[in-house]
Design an enzyme around this catalytic site. Structure first.
Site, short mmCIF file in Angstrom:
data_model
loop_
_atom_site.label_atom_id
_atom_site.label_comp_id
_atom_site.label_asym_id
_atom_site.label_seq_id
_atom_site.Cartn_x
_atom_site.Cartn_y
_atom_site.Cartn_z
N LYS A 13 0.83 -1.21 0.00
CA LYS A 13 0.00 0.00 0.00
C LYS A 13 0.86 1.25 0.00
O LYS A 13 2.02 1.23 0.41
CB LYS A 13 -0.93 0.02 1.23
CG LYS A 13 -0.23 0.32 2.58
CD LYS A 13 -0.25 1.79 2.92
CE LYS A 13 0.43 2.18 4.20
NZ LYS A 13 1.83 1.84 4.41
N GLU A 197 -0.39 -8.67 12.21
CA GLU A 197 0.32 -7.39 12.25
C GLU A 197 0.71 -7.02 13.67
O GLU A 197 1.74 -6.40 13.90
CB GLU A 197 -0.57 -6.28 11.66
CG GLU A 197 -0.44 -6.09 10.17
CD GLU A 197 0.75 -5.19 9.84
OE1 GLU A 197 0.55 -4.01 9.52
OE2 GLU A 197 1.88 -5.69 9.89
N ASP A 208 -2.99 -0.84 6.86
CA ASP A 208 -2.18 -1.59 5.90
C ASP A 208 -2.84 -2.93 5.57
O ASP A 208 -2.94 -3.32 4.41
CB ASP A 208 -0.77 -1.83 6.44
CG ASP A 208 0.05 -0.55 6.50
OD1 ASP A 208 -0.53 0.54 6.35
OD2 ASP A 208 1.27 -0.65 6.68
#
Length: 433
Positions: A13, A197, A208
């Site tokens: 991203k 994450e 993200d």
């Protein structure tokens, strides 16, 4: 090779609007990149062996499935409608129980990657699933603020959810738009990739992994009241736009840059608030353009104008860098398109939304000049598909042995080799949710 082999892939991203202003509760927009992580899943030769290879960080590790303390771990997993329930934070008891099978890892990076893998594996799969080998490669520069850890976490969460029968296999082709406004399978993957994450980053924003899961673009806004959840709006069908991504390779400290903006905000509150308000209006304008059902030449032109304005506002906040200005000067000189810094600034990466009428010859000349400055430039696209899967049966028979060979996949020498072999544009068998 086995028919149970498959690939999963998820994009990186970039933040296109609203860096730094997001810290002050303003909306920001991030979009998917066509640079992606790819994960190959193949049956292990030994049904009791789990193997994780990540050649890009020098990781190769295996476990005997029977050494995992399944009973202790599963006692902390709550099921809702047969699916493991997501939690707000990592369950410390599970992390503690995994310590016994992670204790021989002496690299922090390797430990974190293996913790992410096993934390998700022990909740999304079960001990009766035969051992599998996982090999992950990334075409994203690691540590450049492009969501490489999130795309990895999304790949792992997706593959394990498929193995554990937690989600249905995807069915939409590359050029098909999803007819579903909401996908419970994608929401499930999104939620579990956020847990992955958290293994990497402790307290990530969730942006993200949302972009890597859903693709397209996401507008997000943190609420001023910490008790209120952040607002996230996905734009799944935002079409791909040609993009140059230039990595200056200049290291920067996000914390220092955020602190610098905070100082400007304290010393010049009226000026600073005007800049932050302008960035808010800019993000809102961009969102209104990006959700139009017919996104064409005029919309791309307006987005490029907003990109130029956004860069100027970030310069005013003091977060640019001579290397980033050099990228912009070269881009403007060759009339490549609209360029702005992305992420925290102070180095790192810049993006250029390429003009519609720029020839490939001119792009190559611009890239050559970037390279003379020591920068890495990638031709990629903004927007497009999120996480997808490639089944063994969806690849032409004559290609299967090579495509699904772990030895071949792990040995690809660089980003271009990986993309040439596996790109979602080159192989028509990729399917999406």
């Amino acid at each position: 090779m086995s028919e149970s082999s498959f690939f999963v892939s998820a994009p990186g991203k970039v933040i296109i609007f609203g860096e730094h202003s997001a810290v002050y509760g303003k909306p920001a927009i991030a979009a998917a990149l066509s640079l992606r992580a790819y994960l190959l899943i193949t049956p292990s030769k030994d049904v009791n062996t789990l193997k994780l290879d990540f050649p890009d960080i020098g990781l190769s590790h295996s476990w005997n499935k029977n050494d995992i303390p399944w009973e202790e771990i599963r006692s902390h997993v709550k099921l809702v409608d047969g699916r493991p329930q997501i939690t707000e934070e990592l369950i410390p008891e599970i992390v503690d129980n995994l310590g016994s099978v992670l204790s021989n890892l002496n690299s922090t990076l390797h430990y974190t990657a293996c913790l992410c893998f096993l934390y998700l594996y022990t909740q999304l799969c079960n001990k009766d699933i035969p051992g599998m080998s996982f090999c992950i490669r990334s075409t994203l520069p690691i540590g450049a603020g492009l969501g490489s850890s999130a795309s990895t976490a999304v790949c792992l969460a997706t593959s394990l959810a498929i193995l554990g029968d937690q989600v249905e296999r995807p069915s939409y082709g590359m050029n098909e738009k999803s007819t579903k406004k909401e996908s419970t399978d994608l929401d499930f993957i999104d939620s579990w990739s956020l847990m992955g994450e958290k293994c990497f980053h402790g307290n990530p924003s969730g942006i993200d992994n949302a972009v890597a899961t859903h693709g397209g673009a996401v507008m997000f806004q943190r609420m001023s009241n910490p008790a209120q959840p952040s607002v996230r709006t996905t734009m799944r069908n935002f079409p791909p736009i040609k993009l140059l991504l230039t990595n200056t390779k200049v290291p920067r400290s996000t914390a220092e840059l955020v602190g610098g903006v905070s100082r400007v905000n304290s010393e010049y509150p009226k000026t600073s608030s005007s800049i932050l308000d302008a960035m808010e209006h800019l993000s809102t304008n961009a969102y209104q353009i990006m959700v139009r059902p017919f996104f064409g030449k005029e919309e791309r032109k307006t987005l490029r104008e907003l990109v130029n304005i956004n860069h100027g506002l970030l310069v005013a906040l003091g977060v640019s860098h001579p290397s980033l200005e050099k990228v912009k000067i070269i881009s403007d000189t060759w009339k490549l398109g609209a360029t702005k810094l992305t992420g925290a600034g102070g180095g790192g990466c810049a993006i250029t939304l390429v003009d519609d009428d720029v020839t490939e010859e001119v792009i190559e000349k611009g890239i050559a000049e970037f390279e003379k400055e020591g920068f890495d430039t990638f031709e990629t696209s903004l927007g497009g598909k999120g996480v997808g899967a490639l089944a063994y049966s969806d690849v032409p028979e004559e290609l299967r042995e090579r495509i699904f060979s772990p030895e071949v996949f792990c040995a690809y020498s660089d980003r271009l080799e990986i993309e040439n072999a596996l790109s979602t544009d080159n192989l028509t068998g990729w399917r999406f949710w």
